[in-house]
Design a protein around this motif. Structure first.
Motif, mmCIF file in Angstrom:
data_model
loop_
_atom_site.group_PDB
_atom_site.id
_atom_site.type_symbol
_atom_site.label_atom_id
_atom_site.label_comp_id
_atom_site.label_asym_id
_atom_site.label_seq_id
_atom_site.Cartn_x
_atom_site.Cartn_y
_atom_site.Cartn_z
ATOM 1 N N SER A 140 0.848 -1.198 0.000
ATOM 2 C CA SER A 140 0.000 0.000 0.000
ATOM 3 C C SER A 140 0.876 1.238 0.000
ATOM 4 C CB SER A 140 -0.895 0.002 1.235
ATOM 5 O OG SER A 140 -0.107 0.190 2.414
ATOM 6 N N GLY A 141 0.261 2.404 -0.213
ATOM 7 C CA GLY A 141 1.023 3.655 -0.185
ATOM 8 C C GLY A 141 1.716 3.875 1.139
ATOM 9 N N GLY A 142 1.018 3.584 2.230
ATOM 10 C CA GLY A 142 1.615 3.756 3.548
ATOM 11 C C GLY A 142 2.772 2.806 3.785
ATOM 12 N N GLU A 143 2.604 1.559 3.329
ATOM 13 C CA GLU A 143 3.686 0.586 3.488
ATOM 14 C C GLU A 143 4.899 0.973 2.658
ATOM 15 O OE1 GLU A 143 0.999 -3.429 4.391
ATOM 16 O OE2 GLU A 143 1.459 -2.846 2.319
ATOM 17 N N ARG A 144 4.670 1.521 1.478
ATOM 18 C CA ARG A 144 5.801 1.959 0.650
ATOM 19 C C ARG A 144 6.556 3.107 1.316
ATOM 20 N NH1 ARG A 144 4.302 1.881 -5.823
ATOM 21 N NH2 ARG A 144 3.245 -0.121 -5.846
ATOM 22 N N GLN A 145 5.809 4.001 1.952
ATOM 23 C CA GLN A 145 6.489 5.099 2.636
ATOM 24 C C GLN A 145 7.278 4.576 3.827
ATOM 25 O OE1 GLN A 145 8.145 7.807 2.440
ATOM 26 N NE2 GLN A 145 6.417 9.093 1.906
ATOM 27 N N MET A 146 6.726 3.619 4.550
ATOM 28 C CA MET A 146 7.475 2.987 5.636
ATOM 29 C C MET A 146 8.744 2.336 5.104
ATOM 30 S SD MET A 146 4.518 1.114 7.905
ATOM 31 C CE MET A 146 3.054 2.012 8.437
ATOM 32 N N LEU A 147 8.627 1.664 3.957
ATOM 33 C CA LEU A 147 9.775 0.990 3.371
ATOM 34 C C LEU A 147 10.844 1.990 2.936
ATOM 35 C CD1 LEU A 147 11.196 -1.540 2.411
ATOM 36 C CD2 LEU A 147 9.797 -1.492 0.331
ATOM 37 N N ALA A 148 10.422 3.093 2.347
ATOM 38 C CA ALA A 148 11.381 4.129 1.941
ATOM 39 C C ALA A 148 12.101 4.703 3.156
ATOM 40 C CB ALA A 148 10.659 5.236 1.178
ATOM 41 N N LEU A 149 11.352 4.926 4.225
ATOM 42 C CA LEU A 149 11.948 5.444 5.449
ATOM 43 C C LEU A 149 12.874 4.406 6.080
ATOM 44 C CD1 LEU A 149 12.201 7.600 7.611
ATOM 45 C CD2 LEU A 149 9.995 6.871 8.548
ATOM 46 N N GLY A 150 12.416 3.156 6.114
ATOM 47 C CA GLY A 150 13.236 2.094 6.678
ATOM 48 C C GLY A 150 14.522 1.897 5.905
ATOM 49 N N ARG A 151 14.446 1.975 4.587
ATOM 50 C CA ARG A 151 15.651 1.807 3.772
ATOM 51 C C ARG A 151 16.663 2.917 4.055
ATOM 52 N NH1 ARG A 151 15.351 1.559 -2.730
ATOM 53 N NH2 ARG A 151 15.130 3.802 -2.442
ATOM 54 N N ALA A 152 16.167 4.144 4.233
ATOM 55 C CA ALA A 152 17.065 5.249 4.579
ATOM 56 C C ALA A 152 17.719 5.023 5.935
ATOM 57 C CB ALA A 152 16.290 6.565 4.571
ATOM 58 N N LEU A 153 16.971 4.476 6.874
ATOM 59 C CA LEU A 153 17.502 4.248 8.212
ATOM 60 C C LEU A 153 18.552 3.141 8.226
ATOM 61 C CD1 LEU A 153 14.231 4.481 10.326
ATOM 62 C CD2 LEU A 153 16.034 6.203 10.112
ATOM 63 N N MET A 154 18.491 2.244 7.262
ATOM 64 C CA MET A 154 19.470 1.159 7.192
ATOM 65 C C MET A 154 20.900 1.686 7.034
ATOM 66 S SD MET A 154 18.375 -1.936 7.619
ATOM 67 C CE MET A 154 19.719 -2.857 6.843
ATOM 68 N N ALA A 155 21.034 2.896 6.522
ATOM 69 C CA ALA A 155 22.360 3.509 6.378
ATOM 70 C C ALA A 155 22.856 4.139 7.674
ATOM 71 C CB ALA A 155 22.327 4.560 5.274
ATOM 72 N N ALA A 156 22.055 4.033 8.753
ATOM 73 C CA ALA A 156 22.395 4.620 10.048
ATOM 74 C C ALA A 156 22.778 6.097 9.914
ATOM 75 C CB ALA A 156 23.517 3.840 10.717
#
Length: 239
Positions: A140-156
């Motif tokens: 969903s749109g919300g899940e994609r935004q969570m994923l985009a945010l999570g991917r950015a956080l993976m870089a610490a």
């Protein structure tokens, strides 16, 4: 790496047409700063300039460490602790949730730390944990935004930049996403620069608010104070 971001006298634009005019902006370490304004105010240009997609014609951009970002190539930003969640989510839809997340931490040499961050990201975003093997286009749109945010956080990152994270999302999902920013700030000391058209939501979650109009800062103060300034809101923010 300490957080924080300082822009001094930044002017930038496209070709010979300036869009930003002498921007002075300070984002304090461990805070959320929201930049708001009408369409055409220069918000996206500001973010593109900070991330190296657009080079300023004057001024400087520095991290709290003193690192000068003004000429750092955009692909090197992540190595200096800067992560971007672009408008439109930025998810690779052909990859699974887990593949997208692992891609975010790919440059990190410490694999144990990257694995720990993956576990932490799933804890932060439970819907992603349940859909690890789902492809990006199935979210969903919300899940994609969570994923985009999570991917950015993976870089610490020490500094997280977000461009219109509420775009196209339902109010309830927007509140959830923006509320997560506060949790990250409180739990990890993350520094956030938030570009957002949803002014009410942005000023609710932010510590500091900046109003941009025609490429110039017309107000910069505590977010709660901006939200209560009726004249300023009517003049520049449309509510």
């Amino acid at each position: 790496m300490t957080g924080g971001l300082v822009l001094e006298g930044v002017t930038a634009g496209y070709g010979s047409v300036p869009v930003l005019h002498g921007i002075n902006l300070s984002v304090e370490k461990g805070s959320i700063t929201a930049v708001v304004g009408a369409n055409g105010a220069g918000k996206t240009t500001l973010l593109r300039t900070v991330t190296g997609q657009l080079r300023p014609t004057a001024g400087s951009i520095r991290l709290g460490t003193g690192k000068d970002l003004t000429r750092v190539p955009v692909e090197e930003m992540v190595r200096h602790g800067v992560a971007l969640v672009p408008e439109g989510r930025g998810v690779i839809t052909e990859l699974t949730v887990e593949e997208n997340l692992r891609l975010g931490g790919l440059w990190r040499k410490d694999r144990r730390a990257a694995a720990a961050m993956l576990t932490r990201t799933y804890e932060l975003f439970e819907p992603l944990d349940r859909r690890r093997k789902a492809a990006g286009h199935q979210l969903s749109g919300g899940e994609r935004q969570m994923l985009a945010l999570g991917r950015a956080l993976m870089a610490a990152p020490a500094l997280l930049l977000l461009d219109e994270p509420s775009l196209g999302l339902a109010p309830k999902v927007t509140a959830q996403i923006l509320g997560m920013l506060r949790r990250l700030r409180d739990d990890t000391g993350l520094t956030v620069l938030l570009i957002e058209q949803n002014v009410r939501s942005a000023l609710t979650v932010a510590d500091h608010g900046v109003v941009l109009n025609l490429g110039r800062i017309v107000a910069s103060r505590a977010a709660a104070e901006l939200a209560e300034d009726t004249d300023l809101r009517h003049t520049y923010l449309g509510f």
